[in-house]
Design an enzyme around this catalytic site. Sequence first.
Site, short mmCIF file in Angstrom:
data_model
loop_
_atom_site.label_atom_id
_atom_site.label_comp_id
_atom_site.label_asym_id
_atom_site.label_seq_id
_atom_site.Cartn_x
_atom_site.Cartn_y
_atom_site.Cartn_z
N CYS A 115 0.82 -1.21 0.00
CA CYS A 115 0.00 0.00 0.00
C CYS A 115 0.86 1.27 0.00
O CYS A 115 1.98 1.25 0.51
CB CYS A 115 -0.85 0.03 1.24
SG CYS A 115 -1.89 -1.41 1.44
N ARG B 230 5.20 -0.10 -6.27
CA ARG B 230 5.20 -0.91 -5.04
C ARG B 230 4.21 -2.06 -5.12
O ARG B 230 4.25 -2.95 -4.29
CB ARG B 230 4.84 -0.02 -3.85
CG ARG B 230 5.87 1.05 -3.60
CD ARG B 230 5.36 2.07 -2.62
NE ARG B 230 5.24 1.50 -1.30
CZ ARG B 230 6.16 1.61 -0.35
NH1 ARG B 230 7.25 2.28 -0.59
NH2 ARG B 230 6.00 1.08 0.83
N TRP C 112 -2.97 -2.65 -1.48
CA TRP C 112 -2.53 -4.01 -1.81
C TRP C 112 -3.25 -4.90 -0.82
O TRP C 112 -2.98 -4.86 0.38
CB TRP C 112 -1.02 -4.10 -1.63
CG TRP C 112 -0.38 -5.35 -2.14
CD1 TRP C 112 -0.08 -5.65 -3.44
CD2 TRP C 112 0.08 -6.46 -1.36
NE1 TRP C 112 0.53 -6.88 -3.51
CE2 TRP C 112 0.64 -7.40 -2.26
CE3 TRP C 112 0.07 -6.77 0.00
CZ2 TRP C 112 1.18 -8.61 -1.83
CZ3 TRP C 112 0.60 -7.97 0.42
CH2 TRP C 112 1.17 -8.87 -0.49
N ASN D 16 -1.77 2.23 5.99
CA ASN D 16 -0.88 1.13 5.59
C ASN D 16 -0.63 0.28 6.82
O ASN D 16 -0.47 0.82 7.92
CB ASN D 16 0.48 1.67 5.11
CG ASN D 16 0.40 2.24 3.72
OD1 ASN D 16 -0.67 2.27 3.10
ND2 ASN D 16 1.53 2.72 3.22
N GLY D 17 -0.52 -1.04 6.62
CA GLY D 17 -0.26 -1.92 7.75
C GLY D 17 -1.45 -2.82 8.01
O GLY D 17 -2.38 -2.90 7.19
N GLU E 287 19.36 -16.57 -7.28
CA GLU E 287 18.85 -15.25 -7.66
C GLU E 287 18.30 -15.29 -9.10
O GLU E 287 17.25 -14.70 -9.39
CB GLU E 287 19.98 -14.21 -7.51
CG GLU E 287 19.66 -12.80 -7.99
CD GLU E 287 18.45 -12.14 -7.30
OE1 GLU E 287 17.91 -12.67 -6.33
OE2 GLU E 287 18.03 -11.09 -7.82
N LYS F 211 14.46 -14.41 -10.12
CA LYS F 211 14.11 -13.38 -11.13
C LYS F 211 13.18 -13.97 -12.17
O LYS F 211 12.18 -13.36 -12.54
CB LYS F 211 15.36 -12.85 -11.86
CG LYS F 211 16.26 -11.89 -11.16
CD LYS F 211 15.70 -10.52 -10.91
CE LYS F 211 14.98 -10.46 -9.60
NZ LYS F 211 15.73 -10.07 -8.43
N GLU G 74 9.61 -14.68 -10.72
CA GLU G 74 8.78 -13.55 -10.31
C GLU G 74 8.29 -12.71 -11.48
O GLU G 74 7.19 -12.15 -11.42
CB GLU G 74 9.44 -12.69 -9.24
CG GLU G 74 10.64 -11.88 -9.67
CD GLU G 74 11.25 -11.10 -8.52
OE1 GLU G 74 10.53 -10.59 -7.67
OE2 GLU G 74 12.49 -11.00 -8.50
N HIS H 181 21.30 -36.37 -6.68
CA HIS H 181 20.59 -36.83 -5.48
C HIS H 181 19.09 -36.62 -5.60
O HIS H 181 18.39 -36.63 -4.58
CB HIS H 181 21.15 -36.11 -4.25
CG HIS H 181 22.61 -36.36 -4.03
ND1 HIS H 181 23.10 -37.61 -3.71
CD2 HIS H 181 23.68 -35.55 -4.16
CE1 HIS H 181 24.42 -37.54 -3.62
NE2 HIS H 181 24.80 -36.30 -3.89
N LYS I 265 6.75 -4.06 -4.00
CA LYS I 265 8.16 -3.67 -3.94
C LYS I 265 8.69 -3.69 -2.52
O LYS I 265 9.79 -4.13 -2.26
CB LYS I 265 8.32 -2.27 -4.55
CG LYS I 265 9.75 -1.76 -4.58
CD LYS I 265 10.60 -2.55 -5.55
CE LYS I 265 12.04 -2.13 -5.54
NZ LYS I 265 12.89 -3.18 -6.13
C1 F6R Z 1 12.91 -9.84 -5.61
C2 F6R Z 1 12.79 -8.84 -4.57
C3 F6R Z 1 12.41 -9.29 -3.20
C4 F6R Z 1 13.12 -8.41 -2.15
C5 F6R Z 1 12.62 -8.79 -0.74
C6 F6R Z 1 13.35 -8.01 0.33
O1 F6R Z 1 13.33 -9.29 -6.80
O2 F6R Z 1 12.96 -7.68 -4.81
O3 F6R Z 1 12.70 -10.64 -3.01
O4 F6R Z 1 14.49 -8.61 -2.25
O5 F6R Z 1 11.25 -8.53 -0.65
O6 F6R Z 1 13.19 -6.64 0.15
P1 F6R Z 1 14.21 -5.60 0.76
O7 F6R Z 1 15.51 -5.83 0.08
O8 F6R Z 1 13.61 -4.27 0.46
O9 F6R Z 1 14.29 -5.90 2.23
#
Ligand code: F6R
Length: 611
Positions: free
Chosen positions: A2, A27, A76, A101-102, A484, A488, A491, A507, A606
């Site tokens: 949010c 976000r 959100w 928010n929250g 990683e 990527k 997601e 295994h 985000k």
């Molecule tokens: C993936 C991504 C998330 C963040 C995670 C932690 O591309 O961006 O996995 O890495 O939500 O977020 P931060 O780094 O803001 O604590």
Amino acid sequence: MCGIVGAVAERQVTPILIEGLKRLEYRGYDSSGIAVIDPETGSLKRLRRLGKVNELVKANQEQGTEGTVGIAHTRWATHGRPSEANAHPHLSGHKLAIVHNGIIENYEVLREQLKANGYEFSSETDTEIIAHTIHQALKTSESLLDAVQRSVTQFEGAYGLAVVSLDYPDQIVIARKGSPLVLGLGIGENFIASDQLALLPVTNRFIFIEEGDTGIVERDKISLFDKDGNVVEREVHEFDAEHDSGDKGEFRHYMLKEIYEQPRSIQATLDGRITDTKLSDTIFTEAELDILKEVDRVQIVACGTSYHAGSVARYWLEDIVGLPCQIEVASEFRYRKKVVLGKTLFVTVSQSGETADTLAALRTSKELGFYATLVICNVPGSSLVRESDMCLMTNAGAEIGVASTKAFTTQLVALLLLTLQLGKSNGLSEEKEKEVVRELRMLPSYIEATLLIDKQIQLLAHRFADKHNTLFLGRGVQYPIAMEGALKLKEISYIHAEAYPAGELKHGPLALVDENMPIVAVAPNNELHEKLKSNLEEVRARGGELYVFADKSAGLNPDNDFHVVELPSVGDVVAPIVYTVPLQLLSYYVAEQKGTDIDQPRNLAKSVTVE
Ligand code: F6R
């Protein structure tokens, strides 16, 4: 997650609020809304729409919202599905509007109490109870602030809150616990937001609201109170406008722009922190250096991509410095019994600095008596920065794409700097320091050279677009990079992807390998290269199609089912950072082929400020 924007001005605030909401779109959200007060006519008008902010813009063009005081929100969904009725702002009566928010955890109990007192609910949200609680408190309060301060004592959970009322038409009242809020300072106008990016078109001066603070925001005045109700002054921070990456420039998506920004953002992380041959001695203060000298272990905690950065650092800290290092995802760490040994430095890694699980883990670490806390972070003034003993900023500039790219590679750079710093008191030789610093100095140009394989990766992407599963393989320090790469891909392209240390294939996962399972491997020319080559042969023998990112000196021979993408030869230490880039490009181009919403993938946010 949010987003909140608010403004108290002489001018019409709707354009400011809408622009702010657009800047928060990255976000992740499902609906948006706005409530505006016109003090001259004494009207409070609310508009809400399901879907993108553009829907709200259209509604505003048709119906219009006039006013000089207003609040706005992108939601959100947490409690109650995405719908117009659940979108914020929520009203109580015709005079009071709030955005939140929250999550209010005790909302069910409060809802029953409010119902018993005659309040009716028009949404399924936890937020509506906040509006009614404040409305109820207003009946016996001397001011809107008083009503808000009395109400928040009843809420369990997290809130960043902004409230307007027709009875106090020149104010926005705010409250914060657990969810960030920032004030933007103007001349004759002031603003609020959950993220300073929303306000960069109107100001570069900010106050970060502290935990438990409440306040009144007016055109010429801001009054803040701490959790005990005492008047407080909070520091004003100036934000460097150069860090405002508010537009995509020549790129189709923020993600691609941010991938291409990496040489520059890495340079910004390095600036002033290394000399030609060694680590600069001004990264930390004298007092901080005294603390770091004593450290005999490291515990890293983070989430998602930031967790992968921490996982790479574990190899560095143990290989280069010989310091024992553990790493754990924050959502697990916070709920597990821990044994704290020796003088363990507790390191969190976070792009946003607001991730709820990481923040909770930091707070737990303090209760547990870790020796000291340090955060690697990209957002100045964020909660993790404010609550940690030390911070090392990544200086990547604003990252808008939900999928983290430049934040990750700059986190790796910062973690490597921290490794060198800890090395100084743990017997790291000058020669090794010089070697790592030389590689770091070369890093921006290595990344430039790696970006040149963009077209080659683009051509491979269509081979993945119709697949449902992918395996990513790496060994040693490249295993977290494979993780990683898999994250990527899943997601943004929604293709299921898993990462394995290549030696684990036999295994179990080898059973999955057939012609429908592309396998991506990161294969720099390091001491594990020969072992990895054998693992790749195991895959080939079972009909798997391989895509290998390899050092050009590795001498791999491409074939029909064996695609090799050559990368520049780089030193072992920085190789994980360099090998990240082709995996970012691969997931980007696969997602582009599939036509997904790359910058705002479905269901994701985000900055994950709820648990
Ligand atoms: C993936 C991504 C998330 C963040 C995670 C932690 O591309 O961006 O996995 O890495 O939500 O977020 P931060 O780094 O803001 O604590």
